[in-house]
Design a protein around this motif. Sequence first.
Motif: not given
Length: 268
Positions: A250-267
């Motif tokens: 949905l954010a149109k970014v890679s999973i590592p890129g999203y997780c870098a800013g949202h570490a607590g998200t499942p997955g």
Amino acid sequence: RDEEALQLNYESQVSETSERKEANLAYQKDISNLVEAKGLLERAISVLRKYYSKISDQIKAEAEAASFIQREDPAPPPTWEDKYSGQSVAGGTDAVSMLEFILRNTKAEEKQAHDDELSSQHSYEDSMADLKAEEAKLQEQLASNRKLLAQKEEELLQKKKDLKKTEADKKALEDYLLEIKPGCDFITANLDLRNTNRENEKKALENAESLIKGTPAYTNAMAEAHTESLGDCKDICAEDEAHAKCKACLAKVSIPGYCAGHAGTPGC
């Protein structure tokens, strides 16, 4: 007020000018008389001096001749009174002195007349200068007041026009209020009933909304709409919309890129 003062100023100028002209004419006549009298006196004194000078010379000549002739004069007759002794040189001198005195007074009077005329002319000129200065000031004030009056009259005219327009607008508004008064009176009279009906309508609509939302059709339609809102990510998000894969899509970014800013998200 300024117009009255200006009129008084003008009358003062006319009056003082007229009086000055009359005084000057009297002065000219007086000087003419004095000059004529002075001329007459000077000629009279000149003639008398010449006349008495000749008599004096004659008396001297007779006295000198008598000193050479030693003879006795015949006795006068008994009725002869020895009072006449010919022209008196001393008396003539007194007459000349009197005329000279009159001439001096005439000259003094002429000088005084000239001095008085000069003083009067200077006083007149000073007074006229003051009056002219006052006149100029009054004319300036009058022009300024007339300009101000014209402005005030224009403002008054504009205010009258504004008042007329305001009165017309007021009349139109009053007529309009009178026209809609029956409707307003009806609304006012039935306000409580209208409020009650509106409240009942609101409750009915809220109840209908609640019933509609509880139907399977509404629930399915809302689910389909939500799925369509996921766009290209609907298949990825079908398993778990809270997962990092769905969020990254949905954010149109890679999973590592999203997780870098949202570490607590499942997955992540």
